[in-house]
Write a protein that holds these residues in place. Structure first.
Motif, PDB file in Angstrom:
ATOM      1  N   GLY A   1       0.813  -1.214   0.000  1.00 44.45           N
ATOM      2  CA  GLY A   1       0.000   0.000   0.000  1.00 44.45           C
ATOM      3  C   GLY A   1       0.842   1.256   0.000  1.00 44.45           C
ATOM      4  N   SER A   2       0.375   2.286   0.705  1.00 45.22           N
ATOM      5  CA  SER A   2       1.081   3.558   0.783  1.00 45.22           C
ATOM      6  C   SER A   2       1.375   3.885   2.241  1.00 45.22           C
ATOM      7  N   ILE A   3       2.305   4.805   2.437  1.00 45.08           N
ATOM      8  CA  ILE A   3       2.673   5.213   3.788  1.00 45.08           C
ATOM      9  C   ILE A   3       2.973   6.706   3.754  1.00 45.08           C
ATOM     10  N   LEU A   4       2.555   7.406   4.794  1.00 49.71           N
ATOM     11  CA  LEU A   4       2.747   8.849   4.876  1.00 49.71           C
ATOM     12  C   LEU A   4       3.729   9.171   5.996  1.00 49.71           C
ATOM     13  N   TYR A   5       4.788   9.898   5.633  1.00 49.33           N
ATOM     14  CA  TYR A   5       5.763  10.394   6.601  1.00 49.33           C
ATOM     15  C   TYR A   5       5.521  11.898   6.781  1.00 49.33           C
ATOM     16  N   ARG A   6       5.349  12.362   8.015  1.00 45.33           N
ATOM     17  CA  ARG A   6       5.034  13.764   8.275  1.00 45.33           C
ATOM     18  C   ARG A   6       5.954  14.307   9.364  1.00 45.33           C
ATOM     19  N   THR A   7       6.480  15.490   9.118  1.00 47.82           N
ATOM     20  CA  THR A   7       7.271  16.167  10.144  1.00 47.82           C
ATOM     21  C   THR A   7       6.992  17.664  10.082  1.00 47.82           C
ATOM     22  N   THR A   8       7.220  18.345  11.188  1.00 53.52           N
ATOM     23  CA  THR A   8       7.107  19.800  11.246  1.00 53.52           C
ATOM     24  C   THR A   8       8.516  20.375  11.292  1.00 53.52           C
ATOM     25  N   LEU A   9       8.843  21.245  10.365  1.00 47.83           N
ATOM     26  CA  LEU A   9      10.200  21.779  10.265  1.00 47.83           C
ATOM     27  C   LEU A   9      10.531  22.627  11.501  1.00 47.83           C
ATOM     28  N   LYS A  10      11.692  22.347  12.083  1.00 49.64           N
ATOM     29  CA  LYS A  10      12.110  23.037  13.302  1.00 49.64           C
ATOM     30  C   LYS A  10      12.913  24.300  13.014  1.00 49.64           C
ATOM     31  N   GLU A  11      13.217  24.517  11.725  1.00 47.92           N
ATOM     32  CA  GLU A  11      13.929  25.717  11.304  1.00 47.92           C
ATOM     33  C   GLU A  11      13.679  25.925   9.819  1.00 47.92           C
ATOM     34  N   ASP A  12      14.012  27.096   9.306  1.00 48.69           N
ATOM     35  CA  ASP A  12      13.904  27.345   7.870  1.00 48.69           C
ATOM     36  C   ASP A  12      14.839  26.386   7.114  1.00 48.69           C
ATOM     37  N   VAL A  13      14.356  25.876   5.983  1.00 46.74           N
ATOM     38  CA  VAL A  13      15.228  25.028   5.169  1.00 46.74           C
ATOM     39  C   VAL A  13      15.136  25.470   3.712  1.00 46.74           C
ATOM     40  N   LYS A  14      16.272  25.348   3.000  1.00 44.94           N
ATOM     41  CA  LYS A  14      16.328  25.656   1.572  1.00 44.94           C
ATOM     42  C   LYS A  14      17.375  24.743   0.941  1.00 44.94           C
ATOM     43  N   GLY A  15      17.277  24.589  -0.366  1.00 47.20           N
ATOM     44  CA  GLY A  15      18.242  23.750  -1.074  1.00 47.20           C
ATOM     45  C   GLY A  15      17.556  22.625  -1.827  1.00 47.20           C
ATOM     46  N   ILE A  16      18.065  21.417  -1.647  1.00 46.78           N
ATOM     47  CA  ILE A  16      17.551  20.243  -2.354  1.00 46.78           C
ATOM     48  C   ILE A  16      17.105  19.208  -1.333  1.00 46.78           C
ATOM     49  N   LEU A  17      15.873  18.755  -1.457  1.00 51.81           N
ATOM     50  CA  LEU A  17      15.369  17.682  -0.602  1.00 51.81           C
ATOM     51  C   LEU A  17      15.847  16.357  -1.174  1.00 51.81           C
ATOM     52  N   HIS A  18      16.574  15.593  -0.367  1.00 52.00           N
ATOM     53  CA  HIS A  18      17.129  14.300  -0.793  1.00 52.00           C
ATOM     54  C   HIS A  18      16.438  13.204   0.008  1.00 52.00           C
ATOM     55  N   ILE A  19      15.709  12.334  -0.696  1.00 57.07           N
ATOM     56  CA  ILE A  19      15.005  11.229  -0.051  1.00 57.07           C
ATOM     57  C   ILE A  19      15.724   9.941  -0.428  1.00 57.07           C
ATOM     58  N   ASP A  20      16.338   9.317   0.541  1.00 56.28           N
ATOM     59  CA  ASP A  20      17.239   8.189   0.303  1.00 56.28           C
ATOM     60  C   ASP A  20      16.662   6.909   0.937  1.00 56.28           C
ATOM     61  N   GLU A  21      16.040   6.037   0.176  1.00 52.86           N
ATOM     62  CA  GLU A  21      15.585   6.171  -1.187  1.00 52.86           C
ATOM     63  C   GLU A  21      14.081   6.019  -1.227  1.00 52.86           C
ATOM     64  N   VAL A  22      13.468   6.512  -2.295  1.00 55.18           N
ATOM     65  CA  VAL A  22      12.026   6.380  -2.501  1.00 55.18           C
ATOM     66  C   VAL A  22      11.728   5.014  -3.102  1.00 55.18           C
ATOM     67  N   HIS A  23      10.949   4.221  -2.387  1.00 53.53           N
ATOM     68  CA  HIS A  23      10.495   2.931  -2.909  1.00 53.53           C
ATOM     69  C   HIS A  23       8.982   2.857  -2.779  1.00 53.53           C
ATOM     70  N   ASP A  24       8.170   3.414  -3.799  1.00 49.50           N
ATOM     71  CA  ASP A  24       8.677   3.479  -5.152  1.00 49.50           C
ATOM     72  C   ASP A  24       8.228   4.767  -5.868  1.00 49.50           C
ATOM     73  N   TRP A  25       7.181   5.405  -5.364  1.00 51.07           N
ATOM     74  CA  TRP A  25       6.622   6.596  -6.022  1.00 51.07           C
ATOM     75  C   TRP A  25       6.137   7.534  -4.935  1.00 51.07           C
ATOM     76  N   ALA A  26       6.658   8.756  -4.943  1.00 49.97           N
ATOM     77  CA  ALA A  26       6.397   9.670  -3.827  1.00 49.97           C
ATOM     78  C   ALA A  26       5.850  10.998  -4.297  1.00 49.97           C
ATOM     79  N   GLN A  27       5.023  11.593  -3.437  1.00 55.32           N
ATOM     80  CA  GLN A  27       4.566  12.961  -3.606  1.00 55.32           C
ATOM     81  C   GLN A  27       4.951  13.748  -2.354  1.00 55.32           C
ATOM     82  N   VAL A  28       5.481  14.941  -2.551  1.00 59.39           N
ATOM     83  CA  VAL A  28       5.963  15.765  -1.444  1.00 59.39           C
ATOM     84  C   VAL A  28       5.063  17.002  -1.329  1.00 59.39           C
TER      85      VAL A  28
END
Length: 560
Positions: free
Chosen positions: A188-215
């Motif tokens: 099935g599917s699984i949802l990972y949720r977090t609240t950012l503790k500080e400002d973030v910028k750059g590139i989000l790296h998800i190591d690894e997506v198995h198999d199809w993700a929406q952010v």
């Protein structure tokens, strides 16, 4: 036959698997040498092939299939047709190949003589006409049974909707990212949720997506990542502020079902981090929501009458039937997800195709009211489902390029050093080439400069690159960087077929593209390369066999 000496047991009958058009003598050559007195059998004679999401529908020529079976019968070779009867991978059970990762469609019609729905195909009658010739004297074949009734179902357009984010189960707490199996979930599917503790910028790296993700950031879609394409990073177009709710919704597609990749954990397998010029920051403190594909789970949502939503949601409707019969659920207007009818999980749909319908056996339908539930992870263009009388298995709508060569891209080898040059031998079977001395590199280029047939075609079924010990390096992280030509009109003959661990599939160039032909492989890391192995096509005469070749190995990529 390449596995006999690795794992065949002495007290068992040894058999061989191969597909239509294969050179029968060559396939059994090794078996005859190892066991001269053994009975011969093709335990899987591949009459077709399975479909992958985002690739053309697979077919295999009927006349070639029949010719191969006749060759075996005339030589007293036993065989088992794989498949005689196509089928359906109901539910979430469709598997996947790797390398390169490629998930299978729910339809396992397989271009078999008997279709997914039990219909006799033209290929069936050609096979039947052949087998008639081998019946004992006085015996005849019975007529095939009548086809099951087929019905159409008017389009279902009135739905109750349950947005996924408004219908989450109880959360589980985890400081670190873990795959879904660590949260007692297999499919099935699984949802990972977090609240950012500080400002973030750059590139989000998800190591690894198995198999199809929406952010998502505070419910807004930032992007999608697809393991099939090796997508594990998402550039953040703007700074995500402290307090932003970051959601990563991951769908588990097919599990890799052979070789070393069979240890195929789903969800996010390692970590999530934000990479910027200043630092690499791993994100911690996750709420995790299990979203299994079971009817008991998807049916217990707060469904409300309403319009389709732009995003992941469950849809439920009721439809009435005066009579029952087989049908095919037309999912062309939906995005990506799964379907349940009367509690039965019917399989997956994905707008990219090639499969656009789901086989619906009439025995699971009822006269009177029937229930249908659709989980669409993307959101539909139009929320409607009709039952049609014929399947749609060959409508490909993938927007990604079918080949590994960008528009206007040309490999420039003029300044490159040739590390090996030679001539392949005529015939089928693996050929091994050793270099005079090891060459350190990560990028491997094979250039064919001519073939034996005097035409433009080059073809390779499998390749290995040899390390410092003369052993094949892992193909787990190989990627095709460039191929000058790939045949996608008449079949899925793309360059990644040279390392898909399937000897019956192959890379083939287009017939109107002249030699030389090149393929460039990123090996995933640097090796001391001492040589390579190449397997031509399995058919008699090894069509497209390269004659003269050159090899280049570099630490950095080539110039294009």
């Amino acid at each position: 036959s390449s596995n006999f000496t690795n794992n065949a047991l002495d007290d068992l009958l040894w058999t061989v698997n191969f597909g239509t058009g294969a050179n029968i003598d060559e396939q059994f050559k090794k078996l005859k040498s190892l066991r001269p007195e053994t009975p011969m059998m093709c335990s899987e004679f591949w009459s077709g092939w399975f479909d992958h999401w985002g690739r053309k529908h697979e077919t295999r020529d009927a006349a070639t299939m029949v010719s191969g079976i006749k060759d075996m019968l005339d030589r007293n070779i036993s065989f088992s047709l794989y498949m005689t009867h196509g089928g359906t991978t109901f539910g979430w059970w469709g598997g996947a190949n790797n390398p390169a990762y490629s998930a299978m469609c729910s339809s396992y019609d397989y271009d078999a003589p008997i279709s997914e729905a039990g219909w006799t195909a033209p290929k069936y009658f050609q096979l039947r006409d052949l087998l008639k010739q081998y019946l004992p004297e006085g015996e005849t074949l019975p007529e095939p049974p009548a086809q099951y009734p087929v019905i159409s179902v008017p389009a279902i357009t009135e739905w109750e909707v349950a947005p996924l984010f408004d219908n989450l189960p109880q959360a589980k707490q985890s400081e670190d990212i873990k795959p879904m199996e660590q949260f007692d979930q297999g499919w099935g599917s699984i949802l990972y949720r977090t609240t950012l503790k500080e400002d973030v910028k750059g590139i989000l790296h998800i190591d690894e997506v198995h198999d199809w993700a929406q952010v998502f950031a505070d419910g807004k879609l930032l992007g999608r990542l697809d393991r099939r394409r090796g997508e594990f990073t998402l550039p953040l177009k703007e700074t995500l502020k402290k307090g932003t709710r970051l959601d990563i919704l991951v769908e588990a597609m097919g599990r890799v079902n052979f070789d070393k990749s069979i240890h195929d954990r789903k969800g996010i397998t390692n970590k999530v981090e934000v990479v910027s010029s200043e630092q690499v920051k791993e994100l911690k403190g996750w709420e995790v929501y299990n979203l299994p594909p079971f009817y008991e789970f998807v049916s217990q949502k707060n469904y409300q009458a309403g319009k389709p939503v732009d995003g992941p949601a469950y849809y439920k409707a009721t439809f009435r039937l005066d009579k029952i019969g087989d049908t095919f659920l037309d999912m062309q207007t939906w995005g990506k997800g799964m379907v349940w009818v009367n509690g039965h999980a019917m399989g997956r749909f994905w707008e990219i195709g090639p499969q656009q319908t789901l086989y619906m056996p009439g025995c699971w339908l009822k006269e009177g009211d029937n229930e249908i539930i659709v989980l669409d992870l993307k959101g539909p263009a139009e929320a409607k489902v009709a039952g049609v009388e014929k399947p749609i298995l060959d409508m490909l709508r993938e927007k990604a390029p079918e080949t590994h060569r960008k528009d206007g891209q040309n490999l420039n080898l003029k300044a490159e050093k040739v590390v090996n040059a030679g001539t392949f031998k005529v015939g089928n079977g693996w050929q091994e080439v050793r270099f005079a001395q090891p060459v350190a590199g990560r990028y491997f280029c094979l250039e064919g400069t001519s073939n034996y047939e005097g035409n433009n075609i080059a073809a390779i079924a499998e390749m290995d690159v040899l390390d410092n010990n003369g052993k094949p390096v892992s193909r787990e992280n190989w990627k095709i960087v460039y191929a000058d030509s790939e045949e996608t009109r008449s079949g899925n003959r793309t360059a990644d077929k040279v390392f898909d661990l399937q000897e019956s599939t192959f890379w083939q160039t287009v017939d109107n593209t002249a030699y030389p032909h090149q393929i460039v492989i990123d090996l995933g890391k640097e090796y001391n390369v001492t040589g390579f192995r190449m397997l031509p096509r399995a058919e008699a005469g090894a069509p497209g066999l390269i004659k003269d070749y050159k090899v280049y190995v570099k630490k950095s990529d080539f110039t294009y």
